[in-house]
Design a protein around this motif. Structure first.
Motif, PDB file in Angstrom:
ATOM      1  N   PRO A   1       0.786  -1.232   0.000  1.00 37.65           N
ATOM      2  CA  PRO A   1       0.000   0.000   0.000  1.00 37.65           C
ATOM      3  C   PRO A   1       0.826   1.294   0.000  1.00 37.65           C
ATOM      4  N   SER A   2       1.870   1.369   0.827  1.00 31.94           N
ATOM      5  CA  SER A   2       2.660   2.604   0.881  1.00 31.94           C
ATOM      6  C   SER A   2       3.336   2.892  -0.457  1.00 31.94           C
ATOM      7  N   LEU A   3       3.814   1.851  -1.126  1.00 30.75           N
ATOM      8  CA  LEU A   3       4.474   2.044  -2.420  1.00 30.75           C
ATOM      9  C   LEU A   3       3.475   2.460  -3.498  1.00 30.75           C
ATOM     10  N   ILE A   4       2.245   1.935  -3.399  1.00 32.07           N
ATOM     11  CA  ILE A   4       1.186   2.349  -4.330  1.00 32.07           C
ATOM     12  C   ILE A   4       0.908   3.841  -4.169  1.00 32.07           C
ATOM     13  N   LEU A   5       0.842   4.311  -2.910  1.00 33.47           N
ATOM     14  CA  LEU A   5       0.565   5.734  -2.669  1.00 33.47           C
ATOM     15  C   LEU A   5       1.745   6.603  -3.088  1.00 33.47           C
ATOM     16  N   ASP A   6       2.966   6.134  -2.825  1.00 34.32           N
ATOM     17  CA  ASP A   6       4.158   6.881  -3.266  1.00 34.32           C
ATOM     18  C   ASP A   6       4.164   7.020  -4.785  1.00 34.32           C
ATOM     19  N   LYS A   7       3.950   5.920  -5.488  1.00 38.40           N
ATOM     20  CA  LYS A   7       3.975   5.930  -6.958  1.00 38.40           C
ATOM     21  C   LYS A   7       2.827   6.773  -7.511  1.00 38.40           C
TER      22      LYS A   7
ATOM     23  N   SER B   1      -1.775   1.532   4.426  1.00 39.98           N
ATOM     24  CA  SER B   1      -1.156   2.842   4.325  1.00 39.98           C
ATOM     25  C   SER B   1      -2.261   3.850   4.079  1.00 39.98           C
ATOM     26  N   GLY B   2      -2.167   4.994   4.729  1.00 44.43           N
ATOM     27  CA  GLY B   2      -3.212   5.993   4.584  1.00 44.43           C
ATOM     28  C   GLY B   2      -2.656   7.364   4.271  1.00 44.43           C
ATOM     29  N   ALA B   3      -3.390   8.098   3.453  1.00 43.63           N
ATOM     30  CA  ALA B   3      -3.106   9.498   3.181  1.00 43.63           C
ATOM     31  C   ALA B   3      -4.202  10.296   3.877  1.00 43.63           C
TER      32      ALA B   3
ATOM     33  N   PHE C   1       5.100   7.440   2.272  1.00 44.91           N
ATOM     34  CA  PHE C   1       3.951   7.018   3.073  1.00 44.91           C
ATOM     35  C   PHE C   1       4.363   5.856   3.976  1.00 44.91           C
ATOM     36  N   GLU C   2       3.838   5.863   5.196  1.00 41.54           N
ATOM     37  CA  GLU C   2       4.120   4.782   6.146  1.00 41.54           C
ATOM     38  C   GLU C   2       3.312   3.540   5.771  1.00 41.54           C
ATOM     39  N   ASN C   3       3.891   2.367   6.023  1.00 40.88           N
ATOM     40  CA  ASN C   3       3.194   1.103   5.801  1.00 40.88           C
ATOM     41  C   ASN C   3       3.075   0.387   7.141  1.00 40.88           C
TER      42      ASN C   3
ATOM     43  N   ILE D   1     -11.134  -0.648  19.916  1.00 42.72           N
ATOM     44  CA  ILE D   1     -10.737  -0.130  18.610  1.00 42.72           C
ATOM     45  C   ILE D   1      -9.222   0.023  18.550  1.00 42.72           C
ATOM     46  N   ILE D   2      -8.654  -0.567  17.514  1.00 46.11           N
ATOM     47  CA  ILE D   2      -7.230  -0.395  17.210  1.00 46.11           C
ATOM     48  C   ILE D   2      -7.169   0.575  16.036  1.00 46.11           C
ATOM     49  N   VAL D   3      -6.390   1.644  16.176  1.00 47.24           N
ATOM     50  CA  VAL D   3      -6.263   2.641  15.115  1.00 47.24           C
ATOM     51  C   VAL D   3      -4.901   2.490  14.453  1.00 47.24           C
ATOM     52  N   LEU D   4      -4.907   2.264  13.143  1.00 46.02           N
ATOM     53  CA  LEU D   4      -3.672   2.311  12.369  1.00 46.02           C
ATOM     54  C   LEU D   4      -3.616   3.711  11.752  1.00 46.02           C
ATOM     55  N   PRO D   5      -2.620   4.519  12.152  1.00 49.47           N
ATOM     56  CA  PRO D   5      -2.603   5.926  11.733  1.00 49.47           C
ATOM     57  C   PRO D   5      -2.190   6.112  10.274  1.00 49.47           C
TER      58      PRO D   5
END
Length: 196
Positions: A41-47, A83-85, A116-118, A97-101
């Motif tokens: 996911p992070s690489l998809i967002l970077d690209k 990965s989130g933007a 982007f963080e993964n 609830i577990i939050v992945l930032p």
């Protein structure tokens, strides 16, 4: 194979400029996966950010972009990557609830982009995953005509988490209509939930 990539994205902007950004972002995501073969996911967002930046050239007037929560699940192992933007991911497990930032950056024309963080986590049977745009959380309503906010949204998810996904959808729609009341809906709303 056993890997599935999915997400919830929300582009800013209105009218023709907003439509242009939506098309550019959608195309960039597709190209990142199909043309460049990325599944992290992070690489998809970077690209995607790189593709969009090159699409708009050096036009610093482009302020719009896409906020997105992007996931990959290996259905064989139940390993989740996220990965989130600007959009986090919520996991409900055993009533908590577990939050992945997310990374505090949009996907779009960015002058000095950061990677982007993964995040990786092992999902368990019964886990609930929620991806969402900001429309539900930012809706004005209630007796004081205030935003629902993240805390109110989390409370609602915890309250309905024991229900089937179809019942959860029904309850979320009912709650949203009650909360909004006579107030105008201010944004698009998208909430995507999966039970493992």
């Amino acid at each position: 194979n056993t890997k599935v990539v999915f997400g919830v994205g929300d582009c800013t902007g209105h009218g023709v400029p907003g439509a242009m950004v939506s098309v550019a972002c959608s195309t960039a995501l597709d190209r990142s996966v199909t043309e460049f073969g990325l599944t992290k996911p992070s690489l998809i967002l970077d690209k995607s950010t790189e593709i969009i930046t090159s699409f708009f050239g050096s036009n610093e007037n482009v302020k719009d972009g896409m906020d997105i929560a992007l996931c990959k699940i290996d259905m064989g192992t139940n390993k989740l990557e996220f990965s989130g933007a600007n959009n986090p991911l919520f996991i409900i497990r055993n009533g908590e609830i577990i939050v992945l930032p997310s990374t505090r950056q949009t996907v779009g024309y960015v002058t000095n982009p950061i990677p982007f963080e993964n995040h990786e986590t092992q999902l368990e049977k019964g886990d609930l995953i929620y991806l969402f745009s900001d429309g539900y959380i930012d809706q004005f309503g209630g007796s004081k005509n205030k935003k629902l906010k993240t805390s109110g949204f989390k409370d609602l998810l915890l309250e309905i988490s024991s229900l089937s996904m179809a019942e959860q959808e029904k309850k979320m729609l009912e709650f949203f209509d009650r909360w909004k009341g006579t107030h105008e809906q201010i944004d698009d709303v998208c909430v995507f939930g999966i039970r493992i």
